[in-house]
Enzyme design. Structure first.
Site, short mmCIF file in Angstrom:
data_model
loop_
_atom_site.label_atom_id
_atom_site.label_comp_id
_atom_site.label_asym_id
_atom_site.label_seq_id
_atom_site.Cartn_x
_atom_site.Cartn_y
_atom_site.Cartn_z
N ARG A 72 0.83 -1.21 0.00
CA ARG A 72 0.00 0.00 0.00
C ARG A 72 0.86 1.25 0.00
O ARG A 72 2.02 1.22 0.37
CB ARG A 72 -0.87 0.04 1.26
N LYS A 75 3.51 -8.09 12.01
CA LYS A 75 2.81 -8.23 10.73
C LYS A 75 3.02 -9.61 10.12
O LYS A 75 4.14 -9.99 9.80
CB LYS A 75 3.29 -7.14 9.77
N ARG A 96 -0.85 3.85 12.85
CA ARG A 96 -0.03 2.92 13.63
C ARG A 96 -0.32 3.12 15.10
O ARG A 96 -0.62 4.24 15.55
CB ARG A 96 1.45 3.12 13.34
C1 BTN Z 1 1.04 -4.15 2.21
O1 BTN Z 1 1.51 -4.72 3.19
O2 BTN Z 1 1.07 -2.91 2.09
C2 BTN Z 1 0.38 -4.98 1.14
C3 BTN Z 1 1.29 -6.07 0.65
C4 BTN Z 1 0.67 -6.89 -0.45
C5 BTN Z 1 1.66 -7.86 -1.04
C6 BTN Z 1 1.04 -8.79 -2.04
S1 BTN Z 1 2.14 -10.07 -2.53
C7 BTN Z 1 1.09 -10.51 -3.84
C8 BTN Z 1 0.55 -9.23 -4.44
N1 BTN Z 1 1.46 -8.71 -5.43
C9 BTN Z 1 2.00 -7.55 -5.06
O3 BTN Z 1 2.83 -6.89 -5.72
N2 BTN Z 1 1.54 -7.18 -3.86
C10 BTN Z 1 0.58 -8.14 -3.34
#
Ligand code: BTN
Length: 258
Positions: free
Chosen positions: A59, A117, A252
């Site tokens: 994100r 996390k 957070r």
């Molecule tokens: C976050 O923590 O901000 C979201 C992470 C999301 C990661 C997943 S891995 C599969 C999919 N492909 C990506 O590039 N991102 C999501």
């Protein structure tokens, strides 16, 4: 790794006509790939799994780095909910319930285990080809740490699935979460987030905690008070209740990194 893609397809295809499962050894990002396909006129229901991502995205434009033991996949499908708000919470709730009773959801997009996390979720949408369709192509990207993960370079201390289940692999995790996730996304399109609010509350990692959030007016702190029926986070600051929607806001708990 043996993924049992056929068995996943057999479970999911009856509920999602035209569905395919693909496992790739490497790609930049499963989300980027499904978004590219949708924009190129291929908005098909797809579960795309990558054994390795070279440019995983999180994100707020962040990177999502994972080692090979993580489960990284995206589910793409056309969807036409009356209201999109709360979809990432519905996804998080489905994943948490599929994984373990100790897994909590940190609004809006993370799964936590004991304040660390475990997983991240990135939901994106693209227009469907052709005008006047109420549907958009939604890409639900999920990254779950499976084996012990180094904290180096991470904003939040990591947790991993093998803490809960030492036998877990990326493939066993996918087998647990995939079908319930498809069902949860489809149910969300019909009913929205409101019917999930009570189950979400029981796994709300921020409930009652002091949080810091950044919005257009800068950084502020307050106490998280749960979520509204549309999934917005309620935060009480000195004078008033703020309703935070997920798009551009980082939250957070006090004394922890986002
Ligand atoms: C976050 O923590 O901000 C979201 C992470 C999301 C990661 C997943 S891995 C599969 C999919 N492909 C990506 O590039 N991102 C999501």
């Amino acid at each position: 790794m043996i993924w049992h893609a056929e068995s996943l397809w057999e479970q999911i295809a009856p509920e999602l006509p035209g569905f395919t499962v693909e496992v790739l050894p490497q790609i930049d990002s499963t989300n980027s790939e499904l978004m590219r396909r949708a924009r190129a006129g291929q908005p098909y229901p797809t579960l795309l799994v990558a054994e390795q991502q070279t440019a995983g995205r999180g994100r707020l434009g962040r990177q999502w780095a994972s080692d090979c033991s993580a489960l990284t996949f995206s589910l793409g499908l056309p969807l036409a909910p009356a209201d999109w708000s709360g979809l990432s919470l519905a996804v998080g709730l489905s994943l948490a319930e599929s994984l373990h009773s100790h897994v909590a959801i940190k609004w809006p997009n993370d799964l936590w285990l004991d304040g660390r996390k475990l997983a991240g979720i990135l939901v994106e949408t693209a227009a469907m080809p052709g005008a006047n369709s109420p549907e958009r192509y939604v890409v639900v990207g999920v990254g779950i740490n499976v084996a012990k993960t180094s904290a180096e370079g991470l904003r939040t201390a990591p947790a991993w699935l093998q803490e809960l289940d030492p036998q877990a692999t990326a493939a066993t995790a996918l087998a647990r979460v995939a079908l319930p996730l498809v069902r949860a996304v489809q149910a969300f399109a019909v009913h929205g987030f409101a019917p999930l609010a009570a189950r979400f509350a029981s796994r709300d990692a921020l409930m009652g905690r002091e949080v810091v959030f950044t919005d257009a007016e800068g950084e502020r702190s307050g106490r998280a008070q749960g979520v509204a029926e549309n999934g917005a986070l309620l935060v009480h600051t000195a004078g008033r209740m703020h309703t935070l929607t997920s798009s551009e806001i980082s939250v957070r708990p006090v004394a922890q990194e986002a």
